[in-house]
Every structure is written in C-alpha cells, then in structure tokens.
Write a protein that holds these residues in place. Structure first.
Motif, mmCIF file in Angstrom:
data_model
loop_
_atom_site.group_PDB
_atom_site.id
_atom_site.type_symbol
_atom_site.label_atom_id
_atom_site.label_comp_id
_atom_site.label_asym_id
_atom_site.label_seq_id
_atom_site.Cartn_x
_atom_site.Cartn_y
_atom_site.Cartn_z
ATOM 1 N N GLY A 13 0.819 -1.202 0.000
ATOM 2 C CA GLY A 13 0.000 0.000 0.000
ATOM 3 C C GLY A 13 0.855 1.254 0.000
ATOM 4 N N ALA A 14 0.213 2.390 -0.206
ATOM 5 C CA ALA A 14 0.924 3.668 -0.322
ATOM 6 C C ALA A 14 1.553 4.108 0.997
ATOM 7 C CB ALA A 14 -0.021 4.747 -0.832
ATOM 8 N N GLU A 15 1.064 3.620 2.121
ATOM 9 C CA GLU A 15 1.564 4.039 3.435
ATOM 10 C C GLU A 15 2.814 3.279 3.872
ATOM 11 O OE1 GLU A 15 0.327 6.640 5.150
ATOM 12 O OE2 GLU A 15 -0.942 6.934 3.396
ATOM 13 N N TYR A 16 3.248 2.311 3.077
ATOM 14 C CA TYR A 16 4.422 1.515 3.437
ATOM 15 C C TYR A 16 5.666 2.393 3.456
ATOM 16 C CZ TYR A 16 8.179 -1.870 3.091
ATOM 17 O OH TYR A 16 9.328 -2.592 3.305
ATOM 18 N N CYS A 17 6.437 2.296 4.541
ATOM 19 C CA CYS A 17 7.672 3.072 4.673
ATOM 20 C C CYS A 17 8.750 2.149 5.228
ATOM 21 C CB CYS A 17 7.448 4.256 5.602
ATOM 22 S SG CYS A 17 8.882 5.302 5.786
ATOM 23 N N ARG A 18 9.921 2.133 4.603
ATOM 24 C CA ARG A 18 11.014 1.278 5.062
ATOM 25 C C ARG A 18 11.514 1.758 6.420
ATOM 26 N NH1 ARG A 18 15.818 -0.683 1.350
ATOM 27 N NH2 ARG A 18 14.086 -0.479 -0.076
ATOM 28 N N GLN A 19 11.781 0.827 7.301
ATOM 29 C CA GLN A 19 12.273 1.137 8.636
ATOM 30 C C GLN A 19 13.687 0.578 8.773
ATOM 31 O OE1 GLN A 19 10.002 1.579 11.787
ATOM 32 N NE2 GLN A 19 8.403 2.429 10.529
ATOM 33 N N TRP A 20 14.619 1.424 9.162
ATOM 34 C CA TRP A 20 16.010 1.019 9.307
ATOM 35 C C TRP A 20 16.307 0.723 10.765
ATOM 36 C CZ3 TRP A 20 18.845 0.109 5.093
ATOM 37 C CH2 TRP A 20 18.418 0.678 3.898
ATOM 38 N N ARG A 21 17.213 -0.175 11.018
ATOM 39 C CA ARG A 21 17.708 -0.499 12.353
ATOM 40 C C ARG A 21 19.226 -0.334 12.338
ATOM 41 N NH1 ARG A 21 13.162 0.208 13.367
ATOM 42 N NH2 ARG A 21 11.612 -1.351 13.836
ATOM 43 N N LYS A 22 19.771 0.112 13.467
ATOM 44 C CA LYS A 22 21.223 0.268 13.592
ATOM 45 C C LYS A 22 21.713 -0.627 14.724
ATOM 46 C CE LYS A 22 21.213 5.166 12.373
ATOM 47 N NZ LYS A 22 21.591 6.488 12.867
ATOM 48 N N VAL A 23 22.875 -1.217 14.531
ATOM 49 C CA VAL A 23 23.511 -2.015 15.578
ATOM 50 C C VAL A 23 24.750 -1.250 16.017
ATOM 51 C CG1 VAL A 23 24.631 -4.190 16.137
ATOM 52 C CG2 VAL A 23 22.677 -4.163 14.588
ATOM 53 N N HIS A 24 24.796 -0.885 17.298
ATOM 54 C CA HIS A 24 25.933 -0.166 17.873
ATOM 55 C C HIS A 24 26.742 -1.162 18.699
ATOM 56 C CE1 HIS A 24 24.084 3.731 16.870
ATOM 57 N NE2 HIS A 24 22.961 3.091 17.103
ATOM 58 N N LEU A 25 28.043 -1.225 18.443
ATOM 59 C CA LEU A 25 28.918 -2.152 19.150
ATOM 60 C C LEU A 25 29.942 -1.385 19.972
ATOM 61 C CD1 LEU A 25 29.712 -4.651 16.262
ATOM 62 C CD2 LEU A 25 28.013 -4.915 18.061
ATOM 63 N N GLY A 26 30.149 -1.821 21.203
ATOM 64 C CA GLY A 26 31.228 -1.309 22.039
ATOM 65 C C GLY A 26 32.305 -2.382 22.120
ATOM 66 N N ILE A 27 33.526 -2.064 21.679
ATOM 67 C CA ILE A 27 34.595 -3.063 21.578
ATOM 68 C C ILE A 27 35.762 -2.665 22.468
ATOM 69 C CG2 ILE A 27 36.234 -4.148 19.994
ATOM 70 C CD1 ILE A 27 34.229 -3.673 17.768
ATOM 71 N N ASP A 28 36.295 -3.637 23.199
ATOM 72 C CA ASP A 28 37.491 -3.437 24.015
ATOM 73 C C ASP A 28 38.681 -3.330 23.063
ATOM 74 O OD1 ASP A 28 39.734 -3.624 25.656
ATOM 75 O OD2 ASP A 28 38.823 -5.101 26.979
ATOM 76 N N ALA A 29 39.405 -2.214 23.120
ATOM 77 C CA ALA A 29 40.503 -1.959 22.179
ATOM 78 C C ALA A 29 41.676 -2.920 22.358
ATOM 79 C CB ALA A 29 40.988 -0.523 22.333
ATOM 80 N N GLU A 30 41.891 -3.410 23.567
ATOM 81 C CA GLU A 30 43.031 -4.303 23.811
ATOM 82 C C GLU A 30 42.751 -5.738 23.368
ATOM 83 O OE1 GLU A 30 44.346 -4.054 27.825
ATOM 84 O OE2 GLU A 30 44.587 -1.887 27.751
ATOM 85 N N THR A 31 41.592 -6.260 23.741
ATOM 86 C CA THR A 31 41.296 -7.669 23.456
ATOM 87 C C THR A 31 40.436 -7.850 22.206
ATOM 88 O OG1 THR A 31 39.301 -7.640 24.814
ATOM 89 C CG2 THR A 31 41.385 -8.218 25.904
#
Length: 48
Positions: A13-31
């Motif tokens: 239908g005309a009301e359809y709108c794509r929805q985006w998702r984001k994945v945010h990662l926190g990473i330990d710089a040493e390991t």
C-alpha cells in the motif's frame, strides 16, 4: 516489469515506509572483544 518501489507500493500500500535499524557495538581496544551491543531505530543518532 515493476521497479522495487512500485512493487512494494503495490504489495504493502501507499503508506508503506522502510524502517532502518542500527547495531551499535562497544569493543574493548586491547582484546577486541565485544563489550556492549545496542539495536536502535533510525531516529537515534550515532554520536550518542
């Protein structure tokens, strides 16, 4: 032959709108292990 946008409008239908998702990662710089994961929608900014 319909283009991608025309096909989606016909299917959802005309009301359809794509929805985006984001994945945010926190990473330990040493390991290089993942320490935090958060999934947000497209209204959440990357800077936060």
């Amino acid at each position: 032959m319909l283009g991608e946008g025309e096909w989606k409008t016909k299917q959802h239908g005309a009301e359809y709108c794509r929805q985006w998702r984001k994945v945010h990662l926190g990473i330990d710089a040493e390991t290089l292990q993942i320490r935090a994961i958060e999934v947000t929608d497209n209204r959440q900014g990357d800077a936060q």
